[in-house]
Design an enzyme around this catalytic site. Structure first.
Site, mmCIF file in Angstrom:
data_model
loop_
_atom_site.group_PDB
_atom_site.id
_atom_site.type_symbol
_atom_site.label_atom_id
_atom_site.label_comp_id
_atom_site.label_asym_id
_atom_site.label_seq_id
_atom_site.Cartn_x
_atom_site.Cartn_y
_atom_site.Cartn_z
ATOM 1 N N ARG A 82 0.856 -1.200 0.000
ATOM 2 C CA ARG A 82 0.000 0.000 0.000
ATOM 3 C C ARG A 82 0.894 1.253 0.000
ATOM 4 N NH1 ARG A 82 -3.080 -3.820 -0.378
ATOM 5 N NH2 ARG A 82 -4.800 -4.363 1.012
ATOM 6 N N GLU A 130 -13.640 -15.954 7.283
ATOM 7 C CA GLU A 130 -13.504 -15.455 5.909
ATOM 8 C C GLU A 130 -12.952 -16.525 4.979
ATOM 9 O OE1 GLU A 130 -10.500 -12.446 5.265
ATOM 10 O OE2 GLU A 130 -11.501 -11.704 3.485
ATOM 11 N N LYS A 133 -17.468 -13.359 6.622
ATOM 12 C CA LYS A 133 -16.888 -12.407 5.660
ATOM 13 C C LYS A 133 -16.751 -13.143 4.336
ATOM 14 C CE LYS A 133 -13.364 -8.967 4.888
ATOM 15 N NZ LYS A 133 -12.608 -7.905 5.550
ATOM 16 N N GLY A 146 -11.904 -7.708 -2.621
ATOM 17 C CA GLY A 146 -11.277 -8.751 -3.417
ATOM 18 C C GLY A 146 -10.503 -8.338 -4.663
HETATM 19 P P1 13P Z 1 -10.090 -6.478 0.341
HETATM 20 O O1 13P Z 1 -11.340 -5.652 0.522
HETATM 21 O O2 13P Z 1 -8.927 -5.685 -0.164
HETATM 22 O O3 13P Z 1 -10.354 -7.719 -0.468
HETATM 23 O O4 13P Z 1 -9.636 -6.962 1.764
HETATM 24 C C1 13P Z 1 -10.559 -7.415 2.672
HETATM 25 C C2 13P Z 1 -9.981 -8.435 3.556
HETATM 26 O O5 13P Z 1 -10.193 -8.398 4.742
HETATM 27 C C3 13P Z 1 -9.165 -9.508 2.947
HETATM 28 O O6 13P Z 1 -8.790 -10.443 3.900
#
Ligand code: 13P
Length: 342
Positions: A34, A179, A221, A264
């Site tokens: 980033r 997630e 998630k 994503g």
């Molecule tokens: P992104 O929204 O960049 O996909 O990241 C969310 C996330 O928590 C990935 O583990």
């Protein structure tokens, strides 16, 4: 029983209508990517600045119910010496923590991975709880490739790990955010993404129930269901919304505390449009909102450019991206009128 009530309170706070969760939980290495976007070297002071500017942005609490941090950031401070979790707590934002330690190859299953991080997890969670964390994230990675990937074996292994993690988190009074990220990168069709996401969620929830994870005290998630980024035909918001909700209705028990989306690798605008299309399909059995990293941080980083004189502008852009996604979570985002998100 007493602990569960606290879990439900945390879930209710996180899933408050019109709010979402910022995933600012990049590992130090990913935070470096980033920072590279704004031409800053991956040094601790720059990572601190990055997080401090995000967390201290005025008014973000209007649109953010929670923020997910990483080990090094939940233990970090502002320049004035205020611990980052305390900055969030003062705004009424629930601090969260990423607790998995990343992925390793699943031996014997080329192209598939499992997530590590169970060793010592209970004691790490105790420490994070004392620092203010009330929810935790664990990311499993499910890749779509050719006909055989993902295998049921890799989904099952990842589901067991997610279930064990969720059990440990709930025992510590921390809401697990599970997630299983179905990866967007690839040349798979929308239909294939729907099939894989449905199967993944079915196996995972079956496993969570087998291990008596309290689904009311848990947040899913999820990826949105959409064709891979290399597939010739990109999915429209309406297609994404229909496929995503069909998938959830086939696989997510109605007592799950809430569902949040990762972005994503979609552009910020697309992630917002797709969330809006999902919310526009009306009330669902679960509260649904966003938990983006890149789709919120990218506009912010572009406005910041790593320059101190741009901090106020960057914080305004962060607020804007959060507001647009808040509107989208209510089905009230006007994509045509929005000239800022790209
Ligand atoms: P992104 O929204 O960049 O996909 O990241 C969310 C996330 O928590 C990935 O583990």
């Amino acid at each position: 029983m007493k602990k569960n009530t606290k879990l439900y309170e945390t879930v209710a706070a996180l899933m408050a209508s019109g709010k979402g969760i910022l995933a600012a939980d990049e590992s130090d290495a990913t935070a470096g990517k980033r920072l590279a976007m704004v031409h800053l070297p991956n040094e601790p002071e720059n990572r601190q600045d990055f997080r401090e500017i995000l967390f201290t942005a005025p008014d973000v609490e209007k649109y953010l119910s929670g923020v997910i941090m990483y080990d090094s950031s939940i233990k970090n401070f502002t320049d004035d010496g205020i611990p980052f979790p305390d900055v969030l707590l003062a705004k009424g934002i629930v601090p969260g923590i990423k607790v998995d330690l990343g992925t390793v190859d699943l031996h014997g299953f080329k192209g598939e991975v499992v997530t590590e991080g169970l060793d010592g997890l209970a004691s790490r969670l105790k420490e994070y709880y004392d620092l203010g964390a009330r929810f935790a994230k664990w990311r499993a990675v499910i890749t779509i490739d050719e006909d055989e990937i993902p295998t049921d074996a890799s989904i099952a292994m990842n589901s067991i790990l997610l279930a064990r993690y969720a059990q440990i988190a709930q025992a510590e009074g921390i809401v697990p955010m599970v997630e299983p990220e179905v990866i967007y990168a690839g040349d798979h069709s929308l239909e294939k993404a729907e099939l894989v996401t449905t199967r993944t969620l079915q196996i995972m929830f079956q496993t969570l129930m087998t291990y008596k994870v309290d689904l009311e005290g848990l947040i899913l998630k999820s990826s949105m269901v959409l064709a891979g980024d290399m597939y010739p035909e990109q999915s429209t918001p309406e297609q994404v919304a229909n496929a995503t909700l069909r998938t959830f209705h086939m696989s997510v028990p109605h007592n799950v505390g809430g569902i949040v989306f990762l972005s994503g690798g979609q552009t910020p605008k697309r992630a917002t449009e797709n969330l809006n299309a999902i919310a526009s399909l009306g009330e669902q059995p679960w509260p649904i909102t966003f938990s983006y990293s890149r789709a919120i941080e990218e506009p912010f980083l572009q406005a910041w450019g790593g320059k101190p004189e741009n901090i106020a502008k960057a914080q305004e852009m962060l607020l804007y991206a959060c507001e647009m996604n808040s509107l989208a979570s209510l089905g009230r985002y006007d994509s045509v009128a929005d000239a800022k998100l790209k």
